[in-house]
Design a protein around this motif. Structure first.
Motif, mmCIF file in Angstrom:
data_model
loop_
_atom_site.group_PDB
_atom_site.id
_atom_site.type_symbol
_atom_site.label_atom_id
_atom_site.label_comp_id
_atom_site.label_asym_id
_atom_site.label_seq_id
_atom_site.Cartn_x
_atom_site.Cartn_y
_atom_site.Cartn_z
ATOM 1 N N ALA A 99 -0.345 -4.779 5.096
ATOM 2 C CA ALA A 99 0.544 -5.257 6.157
ATOM 3 C C ALA A 99 1.932 -4.641 6.102
ATOM 4 C CB ALA A 99 0.665 -6.779 6.074
ATOM 5 N N TYR A 100 2.482 -4.462 4.891
ATOM 6 C CA TYR A 100 3.885 -4.105 4.719
ATOM 7 C C TYR A 100 4.095 -2.595 4.778
ATOM 8 C CZ TYR A 100 3.175 -8.613 2.375
ATOM 9 O OH TYR A 100 2.774 -9.885 2.057
ATOM 10 N N ASN A 101 5.301 -2.200 5.130
ATOM 11 C CA ASN A 101 5.657 -0.784 5.107
ATOM 12 C C ASN A 101 5.926 -0.288 3.698
ATOM 13 O OD1 ASN A 101 6.974 -1.963 7.883
ATOM 14 N ND2 ASN A 101 5.963 0.007 8.174
ATOM 15 N N ALA A 102 6.403 -1.172 2.833
ATOM 16 C CA ALA A 102 6.674 -0.807 1.444
ATOM 17 C C ALA A 102 6.604 -2.051 0.580
ATOM 18 C CB ALA A 102 8.045 -0.142 1.307
ATOM 19 N N LEU A 103 6.380 -1.849 -0.725
ATOM 20 C CA LEU A 103 6.380 -2.935 -1.697
ATOM 21 C C LEU A 103 7.222 -2.490 -2.889
ATOM 22 C CD1 LEU A 103 3.195 -2.464 -0.562
ATOM 23 C CD2 LEU A 103 2.985 -4.745 -1.569
ATOM 24 N N VAL A 104 7.911 -3.449 -3.504
ATOM 25 C CA VAL A 104 8.785 -3.145 -4.642
ATOM 26 C C VAL A 104 8.493 -4.134 -5.763
ATOM 27 C CG1 VAL A 104 11.165 -2.963 -5.463
ATOM 28 C CG2 VAL A 104 10.595 -2.233 -3.136
ATOM 29 N N ASP A 105 8.235 -3.621 -6.973
ATOM 30 C CA ASP A 105 7.949 -4.523 -8.087
ATOM 31 C C ASP A 105 9.220 -4.909 -8.828
ATOM 32 O OD1 ASP A 105 8.609 -2.472 -9.853
ATOM 33 O OD2 ASP A 105 6.579 -2.216 -10.638
ATOM 34 N N LYS A 106 9.085 -5.740 -9.851
ATOM 35 C CA LYS A 106 10.264 -6.268 -10.540
ATOM 36 C C LYS A 106 10.956 -5.225 -11.403
ATOM 37 C CE LYS A 106 7.935 -8.320 -14.590
ATOM 38 N NZ LYS A 106 7.679 -9.608 -15.303
ATOM 39 N N TYR A 107 10.318 -4.081 -11.573
ATOM 40 C CA TYR A 107 10.925 -2.997 -12.346
ATOM 41 C C TYR A 107 11.645 -1.993 -11.445
ATOM 42 C CZ TYR A 107 7.807 -5.074 -15.725
ATOM 43 O OH TYR A 107 7.151 -5.976 -16.534
ATOM 44 N N GLY A 108 11.634 -2.251 -10.137
ATOM 45 C CA GLY A 108 12.281 -1.351 -9.195
ATOM 46 C C GLY A 108 11.396 -0.224 -8.713
ATOM 47 N N GLN A 109 10.092 -0.262 -9.042
ATOM 48 C CA GLN A 109 9.162 0.755 -8.565
ATOM 49 C C GLN A 109 8.856 0.507 -7.089
ATOM 50 O OE1 GLN A 109 6.477 2.072 -12.308
ATOM 51 N NE2 GLN A 109 6.018 0.024 -11.595
ATOM 52 N N VAL A 110 8.930 1.555 -6.284
ATOM 53 C CA VAL A 110 8.737 1.466 -4.845
ATOM 54 C C VAL A 110 7.386 2.073 -4.479
ATOM 55 C CG1 VAL A 110 9.636 2.119 -2.582
ATOM 56 C CG2 VAL A 110 11.227 1.617 -4.460
ATOM 57 N N PHE A 111 6.568 1.308 -3.759
ATOM 58 C CA PHE A 111 5.229 1.739 -3.377
ATOM 59 C C PHE A 111 5.144 1.894 -1.859
ATOM 60 C CE2 PHE A 111 4.851 -0.347 -7.418
ATOM 61 C CZ PHE A 111 3.862 0.350 -8.103
ATOM 62 N N GLU A 112 4.584 3.014 -1.428
ATOM 63 C CA GLU A 112 4.308 3.195 0.001
ATOM 64 C C GLU A 112 3.311 2.143 0.445
ATOM 65 O OE1 GLU A 112 2.616 6.621 3.096
ATOM 66 O OE2 GLU A 112 2.406 6.892 0.925
ATOM 67 N N GLY A 113 3.562 1.540 1.592
ATOM 68 C CA GLY A 113 2.667 0.531 2.123
ATOM 69 C C GLY A 113 1.770 1.098 3.208
ATOM 70 N N ARG A 114 1.938 0.605 4.401
ATOM 71 C CA ARG A 114 1.044 0.953 5.507
ATOM 72 C C ARG A 114 1.022 2.459 5.760
ATOM 73 N NH1 ARG A 114 -1.045 -2.912 8.633
ATOM 74 N NH2 ARG A 114 -2.022 -2.399 10.633
ATOM 75 N N TYR A 115 -0.164 2.943 6.047
ATOM 76 C CA TYR A 115 -0.378 4.377 6.267
ATOM 77 C C TYR A 115 0.361 4.843 7.527
ATOM 78 C CZ TYR A 115 -2.913 8.751 7.053
ATOM 79 O OH TYR A 115 -3.252 10.059 7.261
ATOM 80 N N GLY A 116 0.884 6.070 7.461
ATOM 81 C CA GLY A 116 1.481 6.639 8.660
ATOM 82 C C GLY A 116 2.802 7.332 8.449
ATOM 83 N N GLY A 117 3.397 7.152 7.273
ATOM 84 C CA GLY A 117 4.643 7.856 6.981
ATOM 85 C C GLY A 117 5.817 6.918 6.810
ATOM 86 N N MET A 118 6.464 6.999 5.670
ATOM 87 C CA MET A 118 7.586 6.105 5.361
ATOM 88 C C MET A 118 8.812 6.389 6.232
ATOM 89 S SD MET A 118 6.758 3.963 2.921
ATOM 90 C CE MET A 118 8.167 3.538 1.906
ATOM 91 N N THR A 119 8.930 7.575 6.766
ATOM 92 C CA THR A 119 10.088 7.905 7.590
ATOM 93 C C THR A 119 9.812 7.715 9.075
ATOM 94 O OG1 THR A 119 9.487 10.244 7.727
ATOM 95 C CG2 THR A 119 10.869 9.580 5.875
ATOM 96 N N ARG A 120 8.640 7.216 9.426
ATOM 97 C CA ARG A 120 8.278 6.992 10.823
ATOM 98 C C ARG A 120 8.203 5.490 11.116
ATOM 99 N NH1 ARG A 120 3.456 10.760 12.770
ATOM 100 N NH2 ARG A 120 4.451 10.194 14.767
ATOM 101 N N ALA A 121 8.288 5.143 12.383
ATOM 102 C CA ALA A 121 8.324 3.731 12.795
ATOM 103 C C ALA A 121 6.904 3.190 12.910
ATOM 104 C CB ALA A 121 9.075 3.591 14.110
ATOM 105 N N VAL A 122 6.237 3.063 11.768
ATOM 106 C CA VAL A 122 4.858 2.557 11.734
ATOM 107 C C VAL A 122 4.887 1.042 11.918
ATOM 108 C CG1 VAL A 122 2.760 2.354 10.363
ATOM 109 C CG2 VAL A 122 4.194 4.405 10.160
ATOM 110 N N GLN A 123 4.136 0.553 12.886
ATOM 111 C CA GLN A 123 4.087 -0.898 13.131
ATOM 112 C C GLN A 123 3.085 -1.538 12.173
ATOM 113 O OE1 GLN A 123 2.551 -3.724 16.703
ATOM 114 N NE2 GLN A 123 4.202 -2.309 17.288
ATOM 115 N N GLY A 124 3.535 -2.566 11.463
ATOM 116 C CA GLY A 124 2.683 -3.272 10.525
ATOM 117 C C GLY A 124 2.159 -4.575 11.090
ATOM 118 N N THR A 125 1.612 -5.410 10.190
ATOM 119 C CA THR A 125 1.108 -6.736 10.583
ATOM 120 C C THR A 125 1.696 -7.772 9.627
ATOM 121 O OG1 THR A 125 -0.881 -6.277 9.269
ATOM 122 C CG2 THR A 125 -1.037 -5.931 11.634
#
Length: 378
Positions: A99-125
């Protein structure tokens, strides 16, 4: 506008870890673009995903969520948590993707979320009634009774600052959004509430997300986002180290007023499992097997010319040892000793002493990672 992205340029890039190793976060201070763990790196099974991504015309606001999963996890657990959320959203809830565009854990690690490009306006749920033109970040954990960590909040704020800047959005501003309606929002279709440009799921939906203690951190997230592209100060760098073994040892040595002085870099991965921070007067290195140990002065300069932790001596295993005639320091595979009278440095390995040449007038070399623009990439 956001600073230009450097997409893997440069031959000196440090190798990236695979999904279930302790992935590094180089997104801990202002003035940096994010290092984002992409879908391939966290192990997304793309055969599960259904349909092509849908793109909005732009992003007008950011939304803060939490995953409501456990807060008790190691850095190496986070990729598996993201995979589990992806499986649940895709296979159980039928949303076609995470659902999310990105996720961040408690250690500050950033994970790409929904497919389509982190720099683009991907619509999530992610947010009933308000998925259009918004970009959602989920903090991994449950923040009803425990607050997000400083590293997590810092990474979330900097991530929002980076992404919202691409659409010229003020992280501390407000925006009027039109509700799409539906059962998962408190606003009927067509209503136009005025919201902060970084708001929480609970602001528009019948939910406690991102938890009471997570919700109380929104102003801190906004403040961090508003300063994401400012050069990091020594105070920012010090704050980014909080909770680490390097920070604890540095504080025990006197912090800013101690032998190392002020930090000049964020905590950075070295060879293998090593991590380090540079300071005005030296550096501090840490690994699981050696702990945190400072290196300063002539010993630091000599060790640098020998290849830092990648050299034959390996990592430091002690601080300086003060003796009447010399100053010594232990490393994994030998010692370095400075003669107080001559200033010459002797390396001892396997019981064999070798006097090293005087340091170059140009100073010691700089660590490989300091030259790696590819670390600031998506």
């Amino acid at each position: 506008m956001a600073a230009p992205l450097l997409l893997g340029a440069g031959a000196l890039a440090a190798p990236r870890a695979t999904a279930d190793t302790a992935l590094s976060s180089a997104f801990s201070v202002t003035g940096q673009n994010p290092t984002i763990i992409n879908r391939a790196e966290w192990g997304a099974d793309e055969s599960m995903r259904r349909g092509a991504p849908f793109y909005d015309k732009g992003i007008r606001a950011g939304i803060v969520h939490h995953t409501a999963t456990t807060n008790d996890y190691a850095p190496t657990d986070s990729a598996g948590t993201v995979r589990s959320i992806y499986d649940y959203h895709t296979r159980t809830l039928g949303w076609g993707d995470i659902a999310y565009n990105a996720l961040v854990d408690k250690y500050g690690q950033v994970f790409e979320g929904r497919y389509g490009g982190m720099t683009r306006a991907v619509q999530g749920t992610h947010t009933g009634g308000f998925n259009q033109n918004t970009w959602a970040v989920a903090m991994i954990g449950n923040f009803d009774e425990m607050a997000p960590t400083p590293a997590q909040l810092r990474a979330v704020g900097l991530l929002f600052g980076w992404r919202l800047a691409m659409d010229d959005i003020d992280p501390k501003g407000s925006v009027q959004l039109t509700s799409e309606g539906g059962p998962y929002t408190r606003f009927a279709q067509g209503e136009t509430p005025t919201l902060a440009t970084i708001f929480a799921h609970r602001d528009v939906g019948p939910t406690a997300c991102p938890g009471g203690l997570g919700y109380g951190c929104l102003d801190r997230i906004r403040d961090t986002a508003a300063h994401f592209d400012k050069p990091a100060s020594s105070a920012d760098l010090a704050d980014s180290m909080r909770g680490t073994a390097i920070y604890t040892r540095w504080q025990a040595m006197g912090g800013m007023a101690g032998a190392l002085g002020a930090p000049t870099s964020p905590e950075t991965p070295g060879a293998g499992s090593a991590r380090y921070v540079t300071f005005d007067k030296g550096a501090m290195y840490w690994s699981p097997s050696t702990g945190a140990a400072p290196v300063t002065g002539a010993i630091y300069d000599a060790w640098a010319t020998l290849g830092f932790e990648r050299g034959a001596l390996g990592l430091p295993t002690s601080g300086e040892i003060q003796e009447p005639q010399w100053i010594g320091q232990n490393f994994q595979h030998g010692t370095l000793n400075v003669d107080r009278g001559s200033g010459l440095v002797t390396r001892v390995m396997d019981g064999i002493p070798v006097t090293l040449p005087p340091p170059s007038p140009d100073g010691p070399p700089v660590q490989l990672e300091r030259f790696s623009p590819a670390r600031n990439r998506v």
